[in-house]
Design an enzyme around this catalytic site. Structure first.
Site, PDB file in Angstrom:
ATOM      1  N   GLY A  13       0.823  -1.213   0.000  1.00 34.53           N
ATOM      2  CA  GLY A  13       0.000   0.000   0.000  1.00 34.53           C
ATOM      3  C   GLY A  13       0.852   1.256   0.000  1.00 34.53           C
ATOM      4  O   GLY A  13       0.462   2.291   0.556  1.00 34.53           O
ATOM      5  N   ALA A  14       2.015   1.159  -0.643  1.00 33.55           N
ATOM      6  CA  ALA A  14       2.977   2.274  -0.618  1.00 33.55           C
ATOM      7  C   ALA A  14       2.659   3.349  -1.653  1.00 33.55           C
ATOM      8  O   ALA A  14       3.382   4.337  -1.770  1.00 33.55           O
ATOM      9  CB  ALA A  14       4.397   1.738  -0.846  1.00 33.55           C
ATOM     10  N   ASN A  90       0.658  -2.846   5.206  1.00 32.77           N
ATOM     11  CA  ASN A  90      -0.110  -1.602   5.332  1.00 32.77           C
ATOM     12  C   ASN A  90      -1.311  -1.532   4.381  1.00 32.77           C
ATOM     13  O   ASN A  90      -2.272  -0.830   4.674  1.00 32.77           O
ATOM     14  CB  ASN A  90       0.830  -0.414   5.078  1.00 32.77           C
ATOM     15  CG  ASN A  90       0.081   0.873   4.802  1.00 32.77           C
ATOM     16  OD1 ASN A  90      -0.397   1.542   5.717  1.00 32.77           O
ATOM     17  ND2 ASN A  90      -0.075   1.220   3.522  1.00 32.77           N
ATOM     18  N   ASN A 149     -15.924  -0.174  15.950  1.00 28.97           N
ATOM     19  CA  ASN A 149     -16.500   1.045  15.380  1.00 28.97           C
ATOM     20  C   ASN A 149     -17.768   0.675  14.620  1.00 28.97           C
ATOM     21  O   ASN A 149     -17.709  -0.130  13.686  1.00 28.97           O
ATOM     22  CB  ASN A 149     -15.484   1.716  14.430  1.00 28.97           C
ATOM     23  CG  ASN A 149     -15.911   3.103  14.007  1.00 28.97           C
ATOM     24  OD1 ASN A 149     -16.715   3.762  14.685  1.00 28.97           O
ATOM     25  ND2 ASN A 149     -15.401   3.544  12.878  1.00 28.97           N
ATOM     26  N   TYR A 155     -14.091  -4.417   8.815  1.00 29.19           N
ATOM     27  CA  TYR A 155     -12.801  -3.731   8.989  1.00 29.19           C
ATOM     28  C   TYR A 155     -12.268  -3.924  10.413  1.00 29.19           C
ATOM     29  O   TYR A 155     -11.095  -4.224  10.610  1.00 29.19           O
ATOM     30  CB  TYR A 155     -13.016  -2.253   8.673  1.00 29.19           C
ATOM     31  CG  TYR A 155     -11.786  -1.384   8.670  1.00 29.19           C
ATOM     32  CD1 TYR A 155     -10.934  -1.347   7.579  1.00 29.19           C
ATOM     33  CD2 TYR A 155     -11.502  -0.551   9.760  1.00 29.19           C
ATOM     34  CE1 TYR A 155      -9.816  -0.514   7.564  1.00 29.19           C
ATOM     35  CE2 TYR A 155     -10.394   0.279   9.754  1.00 29.19           C
ATOM     36  CZ  TYR A 155      -9.557   0.298   8.653  1.00 29.19           C
ATOM     37  OH  TYR A 155      -8.454   1.120   8.660  1.00 29.19           O
ATOM     38  N   LYS A 159      -8.843  -5.802  11.449  1.00 33.69           N
ATOM     39  CA  LYS A 159      -7.778  -5.093  12.177  1.00 33.69           C
ATOM     40  C   LYS A 159      -7.505  -5.734  13.538  1.00 33.69           C
ATOM     41  O   LYS A 159      -6.366  -5.821  13.978  1.00 33.69           O
ATOM     42  CB  LYS A 159      -8.137  -3.612  12.321  1.00 33.69           C
ATOM     43  CG  LYS A 159      -8.213  -2.863  10.986  1.00 33.69           C
ATOM     44  CD  LYS A 159      -6.886  -2.871  10.252  1.00 33.69           C
ATOM     45  CE  LYS A 159      -6.877  -2.022   8.998  1.00 33.69           C
ATOM     46  NZ  LYS A 159      -5.579  -2.043   8.306  1.00 33.69           N
ATOM     47  N   ILE A 188      -6.567   9.572  10.197  1.00 33.85           N
ATOM     48  CA  ILE A 188      -5.423  10.182   9.518  1.00 33.85           C
ATOM     49  C   ILE A 188      -5.900  10.734   8.169  1.00 33.85           C
ATOM     50  O   ILE A 188      -6.692  10.072   7.475  1.00 33.85           O
ATOM     51  CB  ILE A 188      -4.316   9.109   9.278  1.00 33.85           C
ATOM     52  CG1 ILE A 188      -4.009   8.322  10.569  1.00 33.85           C
ATOM     53  CG2 ILE A 188      -3.067   9.745   8.689  1.00 33.85           C
ATOM     54  CD1 ILE A 188      -3.485   9.109  11.739  1.00 33.85           C
TER      55      ILE A 188
HETATM   56  P1  NAP Z   1      -5.272   4.850   1.157  1.00 33.47           P
HETATM   57  O1  NAP Z   1      -4.858   6.251   1.094  1.00 33.47           O
HETATM   58  O2  NAP Z   1      -6.610   4.449   0.647  1.00 33.47           O
HETATM   59  O3  NAP Z   1      -4.136   3.955   0.421  1.00 33.47           O
HETATM   60  C1  NAP Z   1      -4.271   2.578   0.400  1.00 33.47           C
HETATM   61  C2  NAP Z   1      -3.083   1.952  -0.270  1.00 33.47           C
HETATM   62  O4  NAP Z   1      -3.300   0.520  -0.211  1.00 33.47           O
HETATM   63  C3  NAP Z   1      -2.961   2.319  -1.734  1.00 33.47           C
HETATM   64  O5  NAP Z   1      -1.609   2.458  -2.109  1.00 33.47           O
HETATM   65  C4  NAP Z   1      -3.586   1.116  -2.451  1.00 33.47           C
HETATM   66  O6  NAP Z   1      -3.047   0.837  -3.726  1.00 33.47           O
HETATM   67  C5  NAP Z   1      -3.204  -0.005  -1.506  1.00 33.47           C
HETATM   68  N1  NAP Z   1      -4.098  -1.148  -1.707  1.00 33.47           N
HETATM   69  C6  NAP Z   1      -5.431  -1.232  -1.450  1.00 33.47           C
HETATM   70  N2  NAP Z   1      -5.899  -2.420  -1.836  1.00 33.47           N
HETATM   71  C7  NAP Z   1      -4.850  -3.104  -2.351  1.00 33.47           C
HETATM   72  C8  NAP Z   1      -4.706  -4.368  -2.963  1.00 33.47           C
HETATM   73  N3  NAP Z   1      -5.737  -5.217  -3.095  1.00 33.47           N
HETATM   74  N4  NAP Z   1      -3.488  -4.731  -3.413  1.00 33.47           N
HETATM   75  C9  NAP Z   1      -2.426  -3.897  -3.285  1.00 33.47           C
HETATM   76  N5  NAP Z   1      -2.500  -2.686  -2.731  1.00 33.47           N
HETATM   77  C10 NAP Z   1      -3.708  -2.289  -2.283  1.00 33.47           C
HETATM   78  O7  NAP Z   1      -5.221   4.285   2.663  1.00 33.47           O
HETATM   79  P2  NAP Z   1      -4.492   4.858   3.971  1.00 33.47           P
HETATM   80  O8  NAP Z   1      -5.432   5.748   4.656  1.00 33.47           O
HETATM   81  O9  NAP Z   1      -3.132   5.327   3.641  1.00 33.47           O
HETATM   82  O10 NAP Z   1      -4.436   3.526   4.840  1.00 33.47           O
HETATM   83  C11 NAP Z   1      -3.285   2.708   4.904  1.00 33.47           C
HETATM   84  C12 NAP Z   1      -3.507   1.654   5.986  1.00 33.47           C
HETATM   85  O11 NAP Z   1      -3.738   2.310   7.220  1.00 33.47           O
HETATM   86  C13 NAP Z   1      -4.724   0.778   5.731  1.00 33.47           C
HETATM   87  O12 NAP Z   1      -4.468  -0.544   6.134  1.00 33.47           O
HETATM   88  C14 NAP Z   1      -5.777   1.391   6.609  1.00 33.47           C
HETATM   89  O13 NAP Z   1      -6.744   0.440   7.005  1.00 33.47           O
HETATM   90  C15 NAP Z   1      -4.940   1.860   7.783  1.00 33.47           C
HETATM   91  N6  NAP Z   1      -5.571   2.914   8.554  1.00 33.47           N
HETATM   92  C16 NAP Z   1      -5.857   4.115   7.995  1.00 33.47           C
HETATM   93  C17 NAP Z   1      -6.457   5.104   8.775  1.00 33.47           C
HETATM   94  C18 NAP Z   1      -6.783   6.451   8.233  1.00 33.47           C
HETATM   95  O14 NAP Z   1      -7.416   7.217   8.971  1.00 33.47           O
HETATM   96  N7  NAP Z   1      -6.398   6.801   7.036  1.00 33.47           N
HETATM   97  C19 NAP Z   1      -6.782   4.826  10.099  1.00 33.47           C
HETATM   98  C20 NAP Z   1      -6.468   3.585  10.636  1.00 33.47           C
HETATM   99  C21 NAP Z   1      -5.860   2.641   9.846  1.00 33.47           C
HETATM  100  P3  NAP Z   1      -3.353   1.820  -5.005  1.00 33.47           P
HETATM  101  O15 NAP Z   1      -2.613   3.090  -4.702  1.00 33.47           O
HETATM  102  O16 NAP Z   1      -2.789   1.060  -6.153  1.00 33.47           O
HETATM  103  O17 NAP Z   1      -4.831   1.991  -5.038  1.00 33.47           O
END
Ligand code: NAP
Length: 249
Positions: A13-14, A90, A149, A155, A159, A188
């Protein structure tokens, strides 16, 4: 400056958000970063930014919901890289809805992408790590997995599952000096949360539950994650670190 001894990391997820911030933070510390995302464009952009800034990176498009694709990618990577020392699980998605309205497809998609992917990556990348007797695994969980939640049964279950997996693998890998920890972010600012972060009414309601009264930055999650990957964090394993503005006290 943290200490990293010529390490290589794989970050899923980089391409965007938290994963991109983790990849860039590790690269600034001299770590070679394998940037995985679903689309070639997004991981390619992160790898290009790291390279442009003088770091070392490789982009790899892999659908982490596909166990066979992870197996094929891992096999090729382990031929190319003598060691992958750091694994950051991630990649994640949401498919929110109250339980009675949640489809089985939405349940399965979230469990497969967010949790089963960790099982596959850790099994494949973790084995050589344990043989090398040094490794760092960080699973990016969520405050939803810690507290629950409403609207996120799939989800939260995924988690919370990552947290259980973290604690178990910390015990399994400890004698090989491979640490396994989880970071649990709160709200975030990323594409994942843009829908309500950009909505004034929804934001105000959410922030009532956040003692620090603001949304977090991806860089703040990345800083904790990078520390857990460093030499300095060698005596920390099986822990969950909340980066959530105080939500889950
Ligand atoms: P984001 O902005 O939606 O980015 C998600 C990333 O994961 C993207 O690079 C995406 O790839 C990749 N991804 C999703 N599905 C995938 C798949 N099937 N195969 C390969 N890559 C995949 O999410 P984020 O907010 O940065 O979240 C990152 C992590 O933190 C997640 O696990 C999320 O649950 C966790 N998290 C986030 C928050 C928050 O508030 N944002 C809070 C708690 C936990 P593409 O770029 O190619 O689409």
């Amino acid at each position: 400056m943290l200490t990293f001894k010529n390490r290589t990391a794989l970050v899923t997820g980089a391409g965007r958000g938290i994963g991109r911030a983790i990849a860039e933070t590790l690269a600034r510390q001299g770590v070679t970063v394998i940037c995985v995302s679903k689309s070639a464009e997004s991981c390619g952009a992160t790898a290009a930014a790291i390279t442009a800034a003088g770091g070392r990176a490789k982009a790899l498009a892999v659908d982490v919901a596909d166990g066979a694709a992870i197996a094929k990618a891992s096999e090729e990577l382990l031929k190319e890289f003598p060691a992958i020392d750091i694994l950051i699980n991630n990649a994640g998605i949401t498919r929110d809805g109250l339980l009675f309205r949640m489809s089985e497809a939405d349940w399965n998609d979230v469990l497969t992408t967010n949790l089963t992917s960790c099982f596959h990556w850790t099994k494949l990348i973790g084995r050589p790590m344990t043989r090398a007797r040094w490794g760092r695994i960080v699973n990016i969980a969520s405050v939803s997995g810690v507290m629950g939640n409403a609207g996120q049964a799939n989800y939260s279950a995924a988690k919370a599952g990552m947290i259980g997996l973290t604690k178990t693998l910390a015990r399994e890998f400890a004698t090989r000096s491979v640490t396994v920890n989880a970071v649990a972010p709160g709200f975030i600012k990323t594409d994942m949360t843009a829908g309500f972060v950009e909505n004034a009414e929804a934001s105000a309601k959410i922030l009532e539950a956040v003692p620090l009264r603001r949304f977090g930055e991806s860089a703040e999650v990345a800083a904790m994650t990078a520390f857990l990957c460093s030499e300095e964090a060698g005596y920390i394993t099986g822990q969950v670190f909340n980066v959530d503005g105080g939500m889950a006290m």
